[in-house]
Design an enzyme around this catalytic site. Structure first.
Site, short mmCIF file in Angstrom:
data_model
loop_
_atom_site.label_atom_id
_atom_site.label_comp_id
_atom_site.label_asym_id
_atom_site.label_seq_id
_atom_site.Cartn_x
_atom_site.Cartn_y
_atom_site.Cartn_z
N GLU A 292 28.95 60.04 15.03
CA GLU A 292 30.38 60.25 15.26
C GLU A 292 31.04 60.92 14.06
O GLU A 292 31.99 61.69 14.23
CB GLU A 292 31.07 58.92 15.58
CG GLU A 292 30.63 58.29 16.90
CD GLU A 292 30.85 59.21 18.09
OE1 GLU A 292 31.79 60.04 18.05
OE2 GLU A 292 30.08 59.11 19.07
N HIS B 97 31.06 64.61 14.42
CA HIS B 97 32.23 65.13 15.15
C HIS B 97 33.44 65.21 14.23
O HIS B 97 34.21 66.18 14.29
CB HIS B 97 32.56 64.20 16.32
CG HIS B 97 31.62 64.27 17.48
ND1 HIS B 97 31.33 65.44 18.14
CD2 HIS B 97 30.90 63.31 18.11
CE1 HIS B 97 30.49 65.20 19.13
NE2 HIS B 97 30.22 63.90 19.13
#
Length: 679
Positions: A469, A472
């Site tokens: 994550e 991202h």
């Protein structure tokens, strides 16, 4: 409402324009949505009413500047509704979703606006635009065309009805799933029923029970995927079965939270809308504007992988079966637990033994942040003076190596009943030089929160998810573009997972692992012997992992390859037939997501696009090879990856950007080798 009374009406004055969460109240959202939509429609109307000849400056620039109030409130609200929902946010989301769909249609189906964009597109070679501006016109022209700009008035009205109804249904799917996931959490009376779990996990289960008023009991909350991470450690087979049964029951047991009718109506309406727009199926409509281009290309790739994955999973299953008592067969709830035993037997790898080395703070600062600093030179400083949207959400300021400002990073680590399942990244403020906006991004995970004073020990998978994550987040932080349309992770859906998957690589990179994998009590580093065994077992159980993923990806494709003339009235029967056709109908290896709780495809924007994870992994695996060939974790390599891929955001065709970085197209072989599908 006066401008001073609603914090969304004007840009925030906080550092990096961080939304003023301490000032935001429930009553601010709806007026901001309404004014934001009204203002943007007026801005679009001003564009089309000008009597001057169409130019880039009087059409594209004001269009990109439009809707700033709406953008501010939408980013904050939808982050809150997914990470900290309430009865209020649930009700408002159901109310506002169809209105937002209608608003978008009012812009994309505006004949005068689409005519101006078409005019610019036809004269592109005469306009003398720079590459990013030229690409902006191309993207708008493509998106308006696919959105139905060329339809007649009657068909546009039908399209509006489809879009509004679908927005309502997908919102309802998300809310039903969250409610059912909470209701189906499994309650255990004694700690003995959870034998095998560590102290931190038991503490989290006890805290989850206390939060529900069940003092003295233990609650295992469900995660979004079919399998629960605790299944690997639980020694009681009946307890594992209870958790797996609850997980798979979501959306199927009748009542107000059943999702089966929603699945059927959503897929039917998507098929009808696709036909209205000139496509045979919704999958064809979606992939037309992705790097895959056609569902046939997706089917070809997935079809090449599925037989080998299923074959490997059957071999793994046979290996597990020998550990079962006579008369019992391997079931889905046994797989993770038995796999741990076989992994320990063959490779002497025990994931449970790794957890003391994955203390969350150490992983974050000395792993995730440290890797980013070594690779890109950026630094992180926590800002406790800045208030986020929830007490568990922490704000970090990110700066470039020269001290210049890069953005804010917010981490919301822990699970709670008000948070939807899974893990994700959201932007709150997205950089663009046209608007002078900085960057604020959020990572949400669902790690069980231990009782006060207890350390948060991450599982191997949770550690991997945090690295993923954060990839991202880096994409959002690094993108430097002129136009808001290209900001951050605004790239093709089947490319968006690529940067995050690359960032997973650093979790086990030697210089990174040795810096953060430290025993939280003794301070000793993870033994090299354990690390070596971990690497030796990297392709272990990949038959299962690939099969459960492919089953979900192929299921997503099957639902969205139905035509408007097809009739589907039984979700379970459709799912069973779809999995049987591709040879992934092994009961011991259920799909990572079954249809009734497949949030990615029925509420999360991955409809006909769940294939994108493995599609992007082709690029990821090929990129890992490039890093290894070029010296690994170096600033030079980091700068190249940042400038040629992460930094361009959506301002360039992603495959062109990849060729610019790699010097050629990606090759499939590294992925096949990684997943053990090359043999």
């Amino acid at each position: 409402m006066a401008d001073t009374a609603n914090p969304f009406f004007t840009p925030s004055t906080l550092p990096y324009q961080l939304p003023p969460f301490a000032e935001i109240r429930d009553e601010h959202y709806l007026p901001a949505f309404e004014r934001g939509m009204e203002e943007q429609l007026a801005e679009v109307d001003a564009i089309v009413r000008t009597e001057e000849p169409t130019t880039f400056e009087n059409t594209m620039l004001p269009l990109e500047r439009s809707g700033q109030i709406l953008q501010r409130v939408a980013e904050v609200f939808f982050n809150k509704s997914s990470s900290d929902s309430t009865d209020f946010t649930n009700a408002l989301e159901e109310e506002i979703a169809p209105r937002l769909a209608a608003h978008q249609d009012a812009i994309r189906l505006n004949p005068a606006l689409s005519a101006r964009i078409a005019d610019l597109h036809a004269r592109l070679d005469e306009l003398g635009l720079d590459d990013e501006s030229r690409y902006l016109v191309e993207r708008y022209h493509t998106e308006f065309t696919l959105a139905g700009a060329g339809l007649d008035d009657a068909d546009k009205e039908r399209l509006r009805e489809y879009n509004q109804r679908l927005s309502t249904l997908t919102t309802r799917f998300e809310k039903n799933l969250l409610a059912d996931t909470n209701e189906l959490a499994v309650v255990f009376d004694t700690a003995e029923e959870l034998a095998g779990l560590g102290e931190g996990e038991l503490s989290a289960a006890a805290q989850a029970a206390a939060d529900r008023g069940l003092d003295g009991k233990y609650v295992v909350t469900l995660v979004l995927p079919t399998g629960h991470p605790w299944l690997a450690d639980l020694t009681g087979r009946s307890s594992r079965e209870r958790i797996m049964t609850a997980s798979r029951a979501r959306g199927t047991h009748g009542g107000e939270h059943d999702t089966r009718d929603l699945v059927l109506e959503i897929t039917r309406l998507r098929a009808e809308r696709a036909r209205l727009l000139g496509f045979d199926t919704h999958a064809a409509y979606v992939t037309a504007d992705q790097t895959a281009r056609t569902p046939e290309a997706v089917a070809d790739m997935l079809g090449r992988l599925a037989p080998a994955a299923a074959r490997n999973a059957r071999a793994e299953q046979a290996d597990l079966q020998r550990l079962m008592p006579e008369g019992q067969t391997v079931e889905a709830w046994d797989w993770a637990h038995l796999t741990g035993a076989v992994r320990a037997e063959k490779y002497d790898v025990d994931f449970a033994a790794m957890r003391p080395y994955f203390e969350a703070e150490r992983v974050l600062h000395d792993g995730v942040f440290y890797a980013a600093t070594r690779l890109y030179g950026i630094t992180f400083a926590e800002r406790p003076d800045l208030v986020a949207y929830h007490p568990d959400a922490r704000v970090f300021e990110v700066r470039n190596e020269d001290g210049s400002e890069l953005g804010l990073y917010i981490l919301d680590l822990y699970t709670r009943d008000s948070k939807r399942g899974g893990a994700w990244m959201n932007p709150l403020i997205s950089q663009s030089s046209l608007l002078g906006y900085p960057t604020v991004v959020v990572n949400n995970l669902n790690v069980p929160k231990p009782a006060a004073g207890e350390p948060t020990l991450l599982t191997y998978d949770e550690t991997n998810t945090l690295f993923h994550e954060f990839g991202h987040a880096l994409h959002g932080l690094f993108a430097r573009v002129t136009y808001p349309k290209f900001a951050g992770t605004n790239v093709f859906r089947d490319f968006v997972e690529f940067p995050s998957q690359v960032n997973e690589m650093w979790m086990l990179w030697p210089e990174i692992l040795e810096n953060y994998a430290v025993h939280h009590v003794t301070g000793e580093r993870m033994p090299q012997e354990l690390v070596d065994k971990l690497h030796a077992a990297e392709s272990f159980n990949e038959g299962f992992a690939t099969s459960e993923y492919l089953a979900a990806a192929l299921l997503d494709q099957e639902w969205h390859r139905i035509t408007a003339d097809d009739t589907v009235d039984d979700v379970a029967a459709f799912e069973a037939a779809a999995l049987e056709r591709v040879g992934l109908d092994n009961p011991a290896v259920p799909p990572r997501y079954a249809s009734t709780y497949f949030a990615h495809t029925f509420s999360g924007g991955y409809d006909a696009g769940y294939y994108s994870y493995i599609w992007s992994e082709v690029l990821d695996a090929d990129t890992v090879e490039w890093f290894r060939e070029n010296g690994g974790l170096t600033r030079e390599n980091g700068d190249r990856f940042r400038s040629r891929l992460l930094g361009v955001g959506g301002s360039k065709d992603p495959l062109e950007a990849y060729r610019d970085f790699r010097g050629r197209d990606a090759q499939l072989e590294p992925l096949l080798k990684r997943r053990g599908l090359d043999r």
